[in-house]
Design a protein around this motif. Structure first.
Motif, PDB file in Angstrom:
ATOM      1  N   ALA A 123       0.835  -1.207   0.000  1.00 48.18           N
ATOM      2  CA  ALA A 123       0.000   0.000   0.000  1.00 48.18           C
ATOM      3  C   ALA A 123       0.871   1.259   0.000  1.00 48.18           C
ATOM      4  O   ALA A 123       0.584   2.227  -0.723  1.00 48.18           O
ATOM      5  N   MET A 124       1.941   1.255   0.778  1.00 48.32           N
ATOM      6  CA  MET A 124       2.806   2.427   0.847  1.00 48.32           C
ATOM      7  C   MET A 124       3.566   2.606  -0.467  1.00 48.32           C
ATOM      8  O   MET A 124       3.686   3.731  -0.974  1.00 48.32           O
ATOM      9  N   GLN A 125       4.057   1.510  -1.043  1.00 47.36           N
ATOM     10  CA  GLN A 125       4.764   1.609  -2.317  1.00 47.36           C
ATOM     11  C   GLN A 125       3.834   2.136  -3.414  1.00 47.36           C
ATOM     12  O   GLN A 125       4.229   2.935  -4.255  1.00 47.36           O
ATOM     13  N   ARG A 126       2.591   1.669  -3.398  1.00 48.17           N
ATOM     14  CA  ARG A 126       1.623   2.155  -4.389  1.00 48.17           C
ATOM     15  C   ARG A 126       1.397   3.655  -4.226  1.00 48.17           C
ATOM     16  O   ARG A 126       1.387   4.407  -5.205  1.00 48.17           O
ATOM     17  N   ARG A 127       1.229   4.107  -2.994  1.00 51.19           N
ATOM     18  CA  ARG A 127       1.010   5.540  -2.743  1.00 51.19           C
ATOM     19  C   ARG A 127       2.240   6.355  -3.157  1.00 51.19           C
ATOM     20  O   ARG A 127       2.109   7.420  -3.762  1.00 51.19           O
ATOM     21  N   LEU A 128       3.435   5.860  -2.844  1.00 50.40           N
ATOM     22  CA  LEU A 128       4.648   6.558  -3.265  1.00 50.40           C
ATOM     23  C   LEU A 128       4.734   6.635  -4.782  1.00 50.40           C
ATOM     24  O   LEU A 128       5.118   7.664  -5.342  1.00 50.40           O
ATOM     25  N   SER A 129       4.355   5.559  -5.453  1.00 49.92           N
ATOM     26  CA  SER A 129       4.358   5.557  -6.921  1.00 49.92           C
ATOM     27  C   SER A 129       3.412   6.622  -7.464  1.00 49.92           C
ATOM     28  O   SER A 129       3.744   7.331  -8.419  1.00 49.92           O
ATOM     29  N   GLU A 130       2.239   6.756  -6.866  1.00 47.51           N
ATOM     30  CA  GLU A 130       1.278   7.771  -7.294  1.00 47.51           C
ATOM     31  C   GLU A 130       1.844   9.178  -7.103  1.00 47.51           C
ATOM     32  O   GLU A 130       1.730  10.032  -7.988  1.00 47.51           O
ATOM     33  N   ILE A 131       2.450   9.411  -5.953  1.00 47.15           N
ATOM     34  CA  ILE A 131       3.027  10.719  -5.643  1.00 47.15           C
ATOM     35  C   ILE A 131       4.099  11.072  -6.662  1.00 47.15           C
ATOM     36  O   ILE A 131       4.129  12.168  -7.222  1.00 47.15           O
ATOM     37  N   PHE A 132       4.980  10.130  -6.929  1.00 50.92           N
ATOM     38  CA  PHE A 132       6.104  10.436  -7.792  1.00 50.92           C
ATOM     39  C   PHE A 132       5.737  10.423  -9.269  1.00 50.92           C
ATOM     40  O   PHE A 132       6.341  11.136 -10.062  1.00 50.92           O
ATOM     41  N   PHE A 133       4.732   9.679  -9.650  1.00 49.09           N
ATOM     42  CA  PHE A 133       4.260   9.756 -11.027  1.00 49.09           C
ATOM     43  C   PHE A 133       3.654  11.132 -11.274  1.00 49.09           C
ATOM     44  O   PHE A 133       3.929  11.767 -12.297  1.00 49.09           O
ATOM     45  N   LYS A 134       2.860  11.619 -10.324  1.00 47.43           N
ATOM     46  CA  LYS A 134       2.282  12.962 -10.452  1.00 47.43           C
ATOM     47  C   LYS A 134       3.391  14.010 -10.514  1.00 47.43           C
ATOM     48  O   LYS A 134       3.337  14.941 -11.329  1.00 47.43           O
ATOM     49  N   ARG A 135       4.414  13.860  -9.680  1.00 46.95           N
ATOM     50  CA  ARG A 135       5.534  14.807  -9.677  1.00 46.95           C
ATOM     51  C   ARG A 135       6.214  14.808 -11.052  1.00 46.95           C
ATOM     52  O   ARG A 135       6.556  15.860 -11.589  1.00 46.95           O
ATOM     53  N   PHE A 136       6.408  13.630 -11.621  1.00 47.06           N
ATOM     54  CA  PHE A 136       7.035  13.505 -12.932  1.00 47.06           C
ATOM     55  C   PHE A 136       6.184  14.174 -14.008  1.00 47.06           C
ATOM     56  O   PHE A 136       6.689  14.963 -14.819  1.00 47.06           O
TER      57      PHE A 136
END
Length: 142
Positions: A123-136
């Motif tokens: 769950a945390m890895q998925r949330r981090l992926s969302e955060i960093f995809f948006k940042r990208f």
């Protein structure tokens, strides 16, 4: 004090008491002045960061000038994900643009907690992926 800061952040809400204690013991609050560097591109990625107060700019340095602004972080933002992904090096500079407080978490301890509880880790890895995809995406649209 670090435990209180962790408990309030949405990214750590799924952790149990023992997992929170591990992270609290591996965390500390940094108080930084305007212009101070939190992390530098190329340095060993040993810590994950949560901005508690102030502002931090993430930039991709350039040998030809001031660099490329990737994100302007506000309180609650996380950065230093390289430490969680075992990437070994930071890929961006993190610089305070005003007086700031940053929660600094040892990447090794955070990886251990995520490995201990695969459901929370996923769950945390998925949330981090969302955060960093948006940042990208946001950075590419600038």
């Amino acid at each position: 004090m670090a435990l209180e800061k962790l408990e309030k952040h949405e990214l750590f809400g799924l952790l149990n008491e023992a997992e929170m204690a591990i992270l609290a013991n591996a965390s500390g609050v940094m108080r930084l002045a305007e212009g101070e560097i939190v992390c530098r591109e190329g340095n060993t990625a040993g810590h994950f960061f949560v901005l508690l107060r102030g502002r931090v700019e993430l930039t991709k340095p350039s040998p030809d000038g001031p660099g490329y602004l990737v994100d302007d972080l506000l309180p609650g933002s996380v950065f230093g994900v390289s430490s969680v992904m075992n990437a070994r090096r930071y890929f961006l500079d993190g610089v305070c643009v005003e007086g700031s407080e940053v929660l600094k978490i040892e990447g090794r301890a955070l990886r251990r907690v995520l490995d201990m509880n695969p459901t929370v880790g996923h769950a945390m890895q998925r949330r981090l992926s969302e955060i960093f995809f948006k940042r990208f995406v946001d950075a590419m649209e600038r």
